[in-house]
Design a protein around this motif. Sequence first.
Motif, PDB file in Angstrom:
ATOM      1  N   LEU A 143      18.222 -17.580  14.794  1.00 33.27           N
ATOM      2  CA  LEU A 143      19.632 -17.183  14.860  1.00 33.27           C
ATOM      3  C   LEU A 143      19.781 -15.669  14.918  1.00 33.27           C
ATOM      4  N   SER A 161      25.233 -16.816  10.182  1.00 36.22           N
ATOM      5  CA  SER A 161      24.564 -18.078   9.872  1.00 36.22           C
ATOM      6  C   SER A 161      23.103 -17.844   9.513  1.00 36.22           C
ATOM      7  N   SER A 162      22.475 -16.876  10.176  1.00 30.43           N
ATOM      8  CA  SER A 162      21.108 -16.510   9.811  1.00 30.43           C
ATOM      9  C   SER A 162      21.051 -16.032   8.362  1.00 30.43           C
ATOM     10  N   LEU A 215      24.314 -24.146   8.779  1.00 27.81           N
ATOM     11  CA  LEU A 215      24.861 -22.953   9.441  1.00 27.81           C
ATOM     12  C   LEU A 215      26.176 -22.507   8.812  1.00 27.81           C
ATOM     13  N   CYS A 248      28.641 -13.395  18.282  1.00 26.32           N
ATOM     14  CA  CYS A 248      27.470 -12.690  17.758  1.00 26.32           C
ATOM     15  C   CYS A 248      27.477 -12.683  16.238  1.00 26.32           C
ATOM     16  N   LEU A 284      18.835 -14.452  18.485  1.00 25.97           N
ATOM     17  CA  LEU A 284      19.915 -14.741  19.436  1.00 25.97           C
ATOM     18  C   LEU A 284      21.093 -13.794  19.232  1.00 25.97           C
ATOM     19  N   GLY A 285      21.440 -13.562  17.970  1.00 28.71           N
ATOM     20  CA  GLY A 285      22.528 -12.629  17.677  1.00 28.71           C
ATOM     21  C   GLY A 285      22.211 -11.219  18.148  1.00 28.71           C
ATOM     22  N   ASN A 298      28.914 -14.805  14.281  1.00 27.72           N
ATOM     23  CA  ASN A 298      28.649 -16.159  13.791  1.00 27.72           C
ATOM     24  C   ASN A 298      27.154 -16.429  13.720  1.00 27.72           C
ATOM     25  N   LEU A 299      26.418 -16.034  14.758  1.00 30.00           N
ATOM     26  CA  LEU A 299      24.971 -16.259  14.789  1.00 30.00           C
ATOM     27  C   LEU A 299      24.267 -15.493  13.677  1.00 30.00           C
TER      28      LEU A 299
END
Length: 469
Positions: A270, A228-229, A187, A222, A273-274, A224-225
């Motif tokens: 990810l 990371s994706s 991540l 948001c 979720l974001g 960060n998610l």
Amino acid sequence: MLVVDLDGTLLRSDMLHESFWSAFGRDWRSPFLSVAALAGGRASLKRHLAAASAVESATLPYDVKVIAFVKAWRGSGGKTALVTASDRDFAEAIAGHLGIFDEVHGSDGKLNLKGDNKGQFLAERFGSRGFAYMGDAKADLPVWERAAKAITVNAPAGLRREAERVCENVEHLVTDAKSVKSYIKALRPHQWLKNVLVFLPMLAAHQLDSQTFLLSLLAFVCFNLVASSVYVLNDLLDLAADRAHPYKKNRPFASGSIPIAHGTWMAAGLLILGGMLAISISLSFLLAMVAYYLLTTAYSLHLKRKIVIDICVLAGLYTTRIIVGGVATGIPLSVWLLAFSVFFFLSLAAVKRQTELIDSADRGSLKASRRGYHVDDLPIISMIAIGSGYVSVLVMMLYVNSPAVVELYAHPEALWGVCAVLLYWITRAVMVAHRGHMHDDPVVYAAKDRISQMCLLIILGFVLGGALA
């Protein structure tokens, strides 16, 4: 005869996923072409991906303990065969690289050599109970039923019991322990430091109420998610380049510590979720995040190999974090902030490329891997880094003399100290990169560098001193 499976057994990866991401990295149309190839069956898909990809056998993440087992078997006078559901071209290339197999068999574009098909093939070739088989998956159970000995590799407890049920002679080999640390590392949480930029509109406008802070915090999570994706996606697309790099080869997907299939689901999960968090903030924020994701995807697939365009896009991605922070909180962004950001982050992007080129020169390569730059471009890249950095300081100086500063700062003259520190830090960063001591990401370097930390504290001191009445 010892028969060894490839995916997940000899190889700490899966050639279907390896070839898919390699082909995708070479041509963005590859997923659509793969769907068309799948109409002819899985063996047809594997043959298509084998032709469309460029996977280097020498850099693949092999399981050294499995290789040692195979070598010991041969050393005792036994014969060995590599038999895999992966395409035969991959199997032959890998066997040729390792040089430890007497026979090689794989899917041929028509027959998918997996499960019962593999079991029947081996029974016909070596006879029922005429071979030992080393595998790792549930699909290997029909093979173990026909084998004289079953050898499992890193199999879960349930599969071990199933193997013991279908075969009397079973050996369990554990070569690798999965760790949650590898998933966290994938991540890249250290890169989340960049996303602190979403708080900048709130701080620059001195709008420090609880509602604005909460919206900025949600935007930060948001980002960060989604970021990371993107990092996971970028690692999957960059497998070959990472494995050829002296320390990027230790990244989770490149090293095989995380299955590539898991990376595919991680990138999608990810992002979802974001997206759910983004829509809870506002529709405009969601659209801004979609634009960021599309731009980063285009960068990963194509733009990062285009000279000049790549560093402009990188600068734009940094600045996007500030814009997104403004969208989330509803704070209008000043022209001064945007102008400073564009030039400052263009400087950091150029330093990043400067670092890569110096690293390439040290390794004797004439160009950076999967980049459009040559080592001879170093003087120009260095000039871009220092020139755009100095322009950002000039913008800051002009801002200090603007009427807007008087409204926000009681002592705006204190901000001249910020300009002086920035001038020093930018010059030093370029010098550090020039000497080959810079991390591949200047933001990560700054977070760990003691002098950079001191510069940040001094800057904060000047800002607070200017703001206090």
